[in-house]
Design a protein around this motif. Structure first.
Motif, PDB file in Angstrom:
ATOM      1  N   MET A   1       0.818  -1.218   0.000  1.00  0.00           N
ATOM      2  CA  MET A   1       0.000   0.000   0.000  1.00  0.00           C
ATOM      3  C   MET A   1       0.849   1.265   0.000  1.00  0.00           C
ATOM      4  O   MET A   1       0.320   2.368  -0.025  1.00  0.00           O
ATOM      5  N   GLY A   2       2.163   1.109   0.028  1.00  0.00           N
ATOM      6  CA  GLY A   2       3.037   2.282  -0.056  1.00  0.00           C
ATOM      7  C   GLY A   2       3.703   2.687   1.237  1.00  0.00           C
ATOM      8  O   GLY A   2       4.345   3.743   1.297  1.00  0.00           O
ATOM      9  N   ALA A   3       3.530   1.863   2.297  1.00  0.00           N
ATOM     10  CA  ALA A   3       4.155   2.206   3.574  1.00  0.00           C
ATOM     11  C   ALA A   3       5.666   2.081   3.470  1.00  0.00           C
ATOM     12  O   ALA A   3       6.174   1.114   2.913  1.00  0.00           O
ATOM     13  N   THR A   4       6.375   3.058   3.961  1.00  0.00           N
ATOM     14  CA  THR A   4       7.830   3.033   3.929  1.00  0.00           C
ATOM     15  C   THR A   4       8.376   2.177   5.075  1.00  0.00           C
ATOM     16  O   THR A   4       7.676   1.839   6.024  1.00  0.00           O
ATOM     17  N   ARG A   5       9.665   1.853   4.941  1.00  0.00           N
ATOM     18  CA  ARG A   5      10.309   1.083   6.006  1.00  0.00           C
ATOM     19  C   ARG A   5      10.268   1.852   7.329  1.00  0.00           C
ATOM     20  O   ARG A   5      10.048   1.277   8.394  1.00  0.00           O
ATOM     21  N   SER A   6      10.474   3.171   7.282  1.00  0.00           N
ATOM     22  CA  SER A   6      10.447   3.986   8.493  1.00  0.00           C
ATOM     23  C   SER A   6       9.074   3.961   9.148  1.00  0.00           C
ATOM     24  O   SER A   6       8.953   3.912  10.377  1.00  0.00           O
ATOM     25  N   TYR A   7       8.023   3.965   8.326  1.00  0.00           N
ATOM     26  CA  TYR A   7       6.654   3.940   8.850  1.00  0.00           C
ATOM     27  C   TYR A   7       6.406   2.644   9.619  1.00  0.00           C
ATOM     28  O   TYR A   7       5.839   2.647  10.724  1.00  0.00           O
ATOM     29  N   MET A   8       6.844   1.535   9.047  1.00  0.00           N
ATOM     30  CA  MET A   8       6.623   0.246   9.693  1.00  0.00           C
ATOM     31  C   MET A   8       7.481   0.099  10.959  1.00  0.00           C
ATOM     32  O   MET A   8       7.073  -0.510  11.946  1.00  0.00           O
ATOM     33  N   ARG A   9       8.679   0.656  10.908  1.00  0.00           N
ATOM     34  CA  ARG A   9       9.503   0.630  12.117  1.00  0.00           C
ATOM     35  C   ARG A   9       8.828   1.397  13.256  1.00  0.00           C
ATOM     36  O   ARG A   9       8.835   0.952  14.410  1.00  0.00           O
ATOM     37  N   ASN A  10       8.238   2.535  12.925  1.00  0.00           N
ATOM     38  CA  ASN A  10       7.590   3.353  13.944  1.00  0.00           C
ATOM     39  C   ASN A  10       6.391   2.641  14.571  1.00  0.00           C
ATOM     40  O   ASN A  10       6.050   2.892  15.731  1.00  0.00           O
ATOM     41  N   ILE A  11       5.739   1.776  13.806  1.00  0.00           N
ATOM     42  CA  ILE A  11       4.604   1.023  14.363  1.00  0.00           C
ATOM     43  C   ILE A  11       5.056   0.163  15.535  1.00  0.00           C
ATOM     44  O   ILE A  11       4.473   0.193  16.622  1.00  0.00           O
ATOM     45  N   PHE A  12       6.146  -0.571  15.329  1.00  0.00           N
ATOM     46  CA  PHE A  12       6.616  -1.460  16.386  1.00  0.00           C
ATOM     47  C   PHE A  12       7.366  -0.698  17.480  1.00  0.00           C
ATOM     48  O   PHE A  12       7.420  -1.138  18.627  1.00  0.00           O
ATOM     49  N   PHE A  13       7.922   0.429  17.107  1.00  0.00           N
ATOM     50  CA  PHE A  13       8.496   1.305  18.132  1.00  0.00           C
ATOM     51  C   PHE A  13       7.401   1.788  19.084  1.00  0.00           C
ATOM     52  O   PHE A  13       7.567   1.776  20.306  1.00  0.00           O
TER      53      PHE A  13
END
Length: 405
Positions: free
Chosen positions: A314-326
């Motif tokens: 869907m276009g989520a960046t690696r940084s976006y996904m990292r922030n989810i688990f952060f």
């Protein structure tokens, strides 16, 4: 780019039903690993605050609010004019001269070296020594009769029983004796005095000090009009710094003025260093126990691998996904810190009001561990634990998501 915010997705991932119950268990354990050190830190810091209060209160019964002594440590004259000049300072309530002298004392077949504190009739108004009496009464002067109030340690070492009305003998070196003699007793003066009371403060003070009239010490040591220091008690709500400045202007550089902290500076500093030390020890324990947060974040990433692939599509960046688990790590830390805060404060207040944990040894000063909760300590504990766990969550989320993608 997904339309939902990082915090929303992190909360859904964390609190939704998971396919593996072990992940729930690990998340709970991670929160507990944060809660226990947080509660322990709050409790231990509060106990140290309570011990510090007890220490200050305890020495307040023996040490004056302000102590005026010679800058070179010698005895000095305490004339009426000198004492009156100090009493006239605004904010000063009581001024009392004290003469300390190391003497040899015998009682029956026992002996010891003690510090006899010669005091005047105002000493019990200068400090609250009368509140520390455990036997007899505080009355070193009864008209023209001189009497002694001794520490519990001295009473124990000499086997003093005030009920027997037996006198003790005090010896001081006779500085006026210039002749030669083969008899050691000719070099000393001696006076007998009746012990009529026993006080208890702490082991060091109790075993060292006995309180007698100053006139008794002056007569025994031939130091009439001399004092070791002058104690000053201030009026209620009087600014200590202002009074110290006024006294300093009168006394000049030949005298030093110390408050209660400065009189026992070493002891108070040791307490402060111990408090700092226990803080960092508990913080190290928190760092070790918080490593369970790493396992929690790793398991959450593994469990949501398919959702990560969808988010990437869907276009989520690696940084976006990292922030989810952060943020998931942050939520676990916040939950653990909140539980630890509640548990720590609950136990501290229960100990403060109910005295749950007793002190062994049969001390007469306090029988339970003292506690005082300080807002600053609570804030420092929360900030330290949350900062530590936030850093762990940040580093783990960066590393794990990188290897999974």
């Amino acid at each position: 780019m997904p339309s939902k915010g990082v915090s929303y997705i992190a909360a859904r991932y964390l609190f939704s039903r998971k396919s593996h119950s072990i992940i729930n268990v690990i998340s709970i354990l991670s929160a507990i690993a944060v809660a226990v050190p947080t509660a322990a830190m709050i409790i231990l810091l509060s106990i140290y605050n309570g011990l510090d209060d007890v220490l200050r209160s305890m020495y307040g019964h023996f040490d004056p609010e302000l102590k005026i002594s010679s800058a070179d440590g010698r005895l000095f004259d305490a004339s009426s004019a000198f004492m009156d000049s100090l009493s006239d300072v605004e904010g000063v309530k009581v001024v009392s001269g004290v003469l300390d002298e190391n003497l040899f004392v015998t009682y029956g077949d026992r002996s010891a070296v003690v510090t006899a504190r010669g005091v005047d009739s105002l000493y019990d108004r200068l400090v609250s020594i009368d509140t520390m009496m455990i036997r007899g009464s505080y009355s070193p002067q009864l008209g023209d009769l001189d009497r002694a109030v001794i520490g519990a340690g001295i009473a124990y070492n000499l086997g003093v029983n005030i009920g027997l009305r037996r006198k003790m003998t005090l010896y001081a070196y006779d500085t006026s004796n210039k002749g030669l003699s083969f008899l050691p007793t000719s070099f000393y003066r001696s006076e007998e005095i009746q012990p009529t009371g026993v006080y208890q403060l702490d082991a060091e003070t109790d075993s060292r000090y006995m309180i007698v009239p100053r006139r008794f010490i002056e007569r025994l040591t031939d130091k009439a009009g001399k004092v070791s220091f002058v104690g000053v008690k201030l009026n209620t709500d009087t600014d200590e710094k202002t009074v110290r400045k006024k006294l300093g202007d009168i006394l000049g550089e030949c005298f030093k003025i110390e408050n209660r902290f400065e009189q026992k500076e070493t002891i108070y500093r040791i307490m402060a260093y111990e408090k700092i030390g226990i803080f960092f020890i508990v913080l190290m324990v928190a760092a070790i126990s918080s490593l369970t947060l790493v396992a929690s974040v790793v398991m959450l990433v593994a469990d949501k691998e398919e959702q990560l692939f969808i988010l990437g599509s869907m276009g989520a960046t690696r940084s976006y996904m990292r922030n989810i688990f952060f943020m998931q790590g942050v939520f676990i830390s916040l939950a653990g810190a909140a539980v630890g805060l509640i548990l720590g404060l609950a136990f501290a207040f229960a100990q403060q009001h109910l005295g749950l944990i007793k002190i062994g040894g049969g001390t007469l000063i306090i029988d339970t561990y003292p506690v005082r909760v300080a807002t600053v300590d609570v804030i420092v504990a929360l900030v330290a634990v949350l900062s530590l766990n936030t850093a762990i969550a940040f580093l783990t989320s960066r590393k794990v998501v990188k290897t999974k993608r």
